[in-house]
Design a protein around this motif. Structure first.
Motif, PDB file in Angstrom:
ATOM      1  N   GLY A 229     -13.009   2.479  -5.782  1.00  0.00           N
ATOM      2  CA  GLY A 229     -11.577   2.246  -6.423  1.00  0.00           C
ATOM      3  C   GLY A 229     -11.587   1.757  -7.703  1.00  0.00           C
ATOM      4  N   LEU A 230     -10.566   2.332  -8.433  1.00  0.00           N
ATOM      5  CA  LEU A 230     -10.444   2.237  -9.886  1.00  0.00           C
ATOM      6  C   LEU A 230      -9.468   1.090  -9.818  1.00  0.00           C
ATOM      7  CD1 LEU A 230     -10.963   3.008 -12.975  1.00  0.00           C
ATOM      8  CD2 LEU A 230      -8.588   4.465 -12.554  1.00  0.00           C
ATOM      9  N   LEU A 231      -9.816  -0.226 -10.541  1.00  0.00           N
ATOM     10  CA  LEU A 231      -9.052  -1.382 -10.717  1.00  0.00           C
ATOM     11  C   LEU A 231      -8.332  -1.162 -11.889  1.00  0.00           C
ATOM     12  CD1 LEU A 231      -8.526  -4.373  -9.925  1.00  0.00           C
ATOM     13  CD2 LEU A 231     -10.287  -5.068 -11.213  1.00  0.00           C
ATOM     14  N   ILE A 232      -7.123  -1.310 -11.976  1.00  0.00           N
ATOM     15  CA  ILE A 232      -6.208  -1.303 -13.240  1.00  0.00           C
ATOM     16  C   ILE A 232      -5.333  -2.579 -13.405  1.00  0.00           C
ATOM     17  CG2 ILE A 232      -4.059  -0.335 -14.053  1.00  0.00           C
ATOM     18  CD1 ILE A 232      -4.690   2.208 -12.457  1.00  0.00           C
ATOM     19  N   GLU A 233      -5.990  -3.492 -14.044  1.00  0.00           N
ATOM     20  CA  GLU A 233      -5.356  -4.935 -14.481  1.00  0.00           C
ATOM     21  C   GLU A 233      -3.887  -4.845 -14.998  1.00  0.00           C
ATOM     22  OE1 GLU A 233      -6.806  -7.366 -13.804  1.00  0.00           O
ATOM     23  OE2 GLU A 233      -9.225  -6.699 -13.656  1.00  0.00           O
ATOM     24  N   SER A 234      -3.104  -5.852 -15.087  1.00  0.00           N
ATOM     25  CA  SER A 234      -1.818  -5.743 -15.548  1.00  0.00           C
ATOM     26  C   SER A 234      -1.951  -5.358 -17.150  1.00  0.00           C
ATOM     27  CB  SER A 234      -1.253  -7.062 -15.271  1.00  0.00           C
ATOM     28  OG  SER A 234      -2.242  -8.268 -15.809  1.00  0.00           O
ATOM     29  N   MET A 235      -0.729  -5.077 -17.574  1.00  0.00           N
ATOM     30  CA  MET A 235      -0.478  -4.878 -18.836  1.00  0.00           C
ATOM     31  C   MET A 235      -1.703  -3.822 -19.267  1.00  0.00           C
ATOM     32  SD  MET A 235       2.068  -6.056 -19.911  1.00  0.00           S
ATOM     33  CE  MET A 235       2.171  -5.947 -21.657  1.00  0.00           C
TER      34      MET A 235
ATOM     35  N   VAL B  18       0.908  -1.243   0.053  1.00  0.00           N
ATOM     36  CA  VAL B  18       0.011  -0.032   0.044  1.00  0.00           C
ATOM     37  C   VAL B  18       1.003   1.219  -0.049  1.00  0.00           C
ATOM     38  CG1 VAL B  18      -1.579   1.265   1.238  1.00  0.00           C
ATOM     39  CG2 VAL B  18      -1.760  -1.172   1.197  1.00  0.00           C
ATOM     40  N   TYR B  19       0.620   2.176  -0.915  1.00  0.00           N
ATOM     41  CA  TYR B  19       1.411   3.431  -1.057  1.00  0.00           C
ATOM     42  C   TYR B  19       0.420   4.636  -1.128  1.00  0.00           C
ATOM     43  CZ  TYR B  19       1.900   2.755  -5.901  1.00  0.00           C
ATOM     44  OH  TYR B  19       1.622   2.317  -7.111  1.00  0.00           O
ATOM     45  N   TYR B  20       0.840   5.721  -1.099  1.00  0.00           N
ATOM     46  CA  TYR B  20      -0.102   6.955  -1.352  1.00  0.00           C
ATOM     47  C   TYR B  20       0.765   7.993  -1.997  1.00  0.00           C
ATOM     48  CZ  TYR B  20       1.425   8.650   3.442  1.00  0.00           C
ATOM     49  OH  TYR B  20       2.121   8.948   4.503  1.00  0.00           O
ATOM     50  N   ILE B  21       0.119   8.946  -2.853  1.00  0.00           N
ATOM     51  CA  ILE B  21       0.624   9.979  -3.642  1.00  0.00           C
ATOM     52  C   ILE B  21      -0.029  11.104  -2.931  1.00  0.00           C
ATOM     53  CG2 ILE B  21       1.070  10.890  -6.002  1.00  0.00           C
ATOM     54  CD1 ILE B  21       0.959   8.149  -6.917  1.00  0.00           C
ATOM     55  N   HIS B  22       0.827  12.245  -2.739  1.00  0.00           N
ATOM     56  CA  HIS B  22       0.380  13.393  -2.247  1.00  0.00           C
ATOM     57  C   HIS B  22       1.204  14.604  -2.493  1.00  0.00           C
ATOM     58  CE1 HIS B  22       2.366  14.112   1.926  1.00  0.00           C
ATOM     59  NE2 HIS B  22       2.625  12.757   1.351  1.00  0.00           N
ATOM     60  N   LYS B  23       0.745  15.964  -2.151  1.00  0.00           N
ATOM     61  CA  LYS B  23       1.573  17.149  -2.607  1.00  0.00           C
ATOM     62  C   LYS B  23       2.211  17.060  -4.183  1.00  0.00           C
ATOM     63  CE  LYS B  23       2.976  18.104   2.182  1.00  0.00           C
ATOM     64  NZ  LYS B  23       3.931  18.032   3.036  1.00  0.00           N
ATOM     65  N   THR B  24       1.258  16.517  -4.935  1.00  0.00           N
ATOM     66  CA  THR B  24       1.493  16.587  -6.375  1.00  0.00           C
ATOM     67  C   THR B  24       1.056  17.622  -7.007  1.00  0.00           C
ATOM     68  OG1 THR B  24       1.606  14.357  -6.462  1.00  0.00           O
ATOM     69  CG2 THR B  24       1.541  15.607  -8.635  1.00  0.00           C
ATOM     70  N   GLY B  25       1.599  18.724  -7.629  1.00  0.00           N
ATOM     71  CA  GLY B  25       1.062  20.165  -8.108  1.00  0.00           C
ATOM     72  C   GLY B  25       0.094  19.799  -9.311  1.00  0.00           C
ATOM     73  N   PRO B  26      -0.604  20.611  -9.534  1.00  0.00           N
ATOM     74  CA  PRO B  26      -1.571  20.650 -10.778  1.00  0.00           C
ATOM     75  C   PRO B  26      -0.950  20.564 -12.088  1.00  0.00           C
ATOM     76  CG  PRO B  26      -2.198  22.556  -9.617  1.00  0.00           C
ATOM     77  CD  PRO B  26      -0.908  21.989  -8.851  1.00  0.00           C
ATOM     78  N   ASP B  27       0.214  21.116 -12.181  1.00  0.00           N
ATOM     79  CA  ASP B  27       0.945  21.234 -13.569  1.00  0.00           C
ATOM     80  C   ASP B  27       1.963  19.950 -13.502  1.00  0.00           C
ATOM     81  OD1 ASP B  27       2.582  22.059 -11.359  1.00  0.00           O
ATOM     82  OD2 ASP B  27       3.466  23.506 -12.517  1.00  0.00           O
ATOM     83  N   VAL B  28       1.831  18.887 -12.686  1.00  0.00           N
ATOM     84  CA  VAL B  28       2.582  17.837 -12.607  1.00  0.00           C
ATOM     85  C   VAL B  28       1.857  16.465 -13.196  1.00  0.00           C
ATOM     86  CG1 VAL B  28       4.020  16.218 -11.205  1.00  0.00           C
ATOM     87  CG2 VAL B  28       4.059  18.617 -10.899  1.00  0.00           C
ATOM     88  N   SER B  29       2.570  15.588 -13.971  1.00  0.00           N
ATOM     89  CA  SER B  29       2.009  14.428 -14.318  1.00  0.00           C
ATOM     90  C   SER B  29       2.714  13.375 -13.795  1.00  0.00           C
ATOM     91  CB  SER B  29       1.788  14.379 -15.786  1.00  0.00           C
ATOM     92  OG  SER B  29       0.591  15.364 -16.251  1.00  0.00           O
TER      93      SER B  29
ATOM     94  N   ILE C 210      -4.536   6.701  -2.678  1.00  0.00           N
ATOM     95  CA  ILE C 210      -4.154   5.650  -2.035  1.00  0.00           C
ATOM     96  C   ILE C 210      -4.038   4.461  -3.083  1.00  0.00           C
ATOM     97  CG2 ILE C 210      -4.531   3.869  -0.334  1.00  0.00           C
ATOM     98  CD1 ILE C 210      -4.018   6.003   1.177  1.00  0.00           C
ATOM     99  N   ILE C 211      -2.944   3.577  -3.186  1.00  0.00           N
ATOM    100  CA  ILE C 211      -2.954   2.525  -4.175  1.00  0.00           C
ATOM    101  C   ILE C 211      -2.601   1.203  -3.515  1.00  0.00           C
ATOM    102  CG2 ILE C 211      -1.621   1.696  -6.063  1.00  0.00           C
ATOM    103  CD1 ILE C 211      -1.266   5.283  -5.408  1.00  0.00           C
ATOM    104  N   LEU C 212      -3.483   0.467  -3.784  1.00  0.00           N
ATOM    105  CA  LEU C 212      -3.203  -1.033  -3.188  1.00  0.00           C
ATOM    106  C   LEU C 212      -2.694  -1.769  -4.284  1.00  0.00           C
ATOM    107  CD1 LEU C 212      -6.895  -1.518  -1.817  1.00  0.00           C
ATOM    108  CD2 LEU C 212      -4.754  -0.558  -0.508  1.00  0.00           C
ATOM    109  N   ALA C 213      -1.791  -2.648  -4.059  1.00  0.00           N
ATOM    110  CA  ALA C 213      -1.136  -3.381  -5.138  1.00  0.00           C
ATOM    111  C   ALA C 213      -0.905  -4.811  -4.761  1.00  0.00           C
ATOM    112  CB  ALA C 213       0.506  -2.965  -5.183  1.00  0.00           C
TER     113      ALA C 213
END
Length: 135
Positions: free
Chosen positions: A89-95, A37-48, A110-113
């Protein structure tokens, strides 16, 4: 083929607020054993972010605050969706190639892997991804 696959989390709301639970192995919850489990935060609106696919890893991405736009691509079609509901939650399959754009200032993902971090599972070159997925 629809790449956008939502998983609805159990949500309970009363006068105290809302509680969202994610359970492993139950129908309509997390369909794989979570190893990371990990999370992403403090990403600016102009960052991808993102710009990769995984050979085997599956993930569920949920936005617990704010919002962002997720782009999913299977090498044949490309779809975009806004993530902004902590009860889904958005399920993202492999490939599946993924990109994240347009982060709100308060966005927390939040990302569950399905597995531990493994650099050899990543495909970071889009042209290489398309070659592999279209074989």
């Amino acid at each position: 083929m629809n790449l956008i696959k939502w998983i609805n989390f159990q949500s309970h709301e009363d006068y105290r607020g809302q509680l969202v639970s994610l359970e492993i192995g139950r129908e309509r919850t997390v369909p794989f054993d979570v190893k990371r489990v990990y999370y992403i935060h403090k990403t600016g609106p102009d960052v991808s972010r993102g710009f990769h696919a995984h050979k085997n890893l599956k993930q569920i991405v949920t936005c617990v605050a704010g919002n962002c736009r997720m782009v999913l691509d299977n090498g044949k079609s490309r779809q975009s969706v806004k993530i902004n509901d902590p009860t889904k939650g958005l399920l993202i399959e492999s490939m599946v190639w993924r990109e994240m754009h347009d982060f709100s200032n308060d966005c927390i993902l939040i990302i569950l892997a399905s597995d531990h971090y493994d650099e050899s599972d990543y495909i970071r070159d889009y042209h290489q991804f398309v070659e592999q997925v279209c074989q």
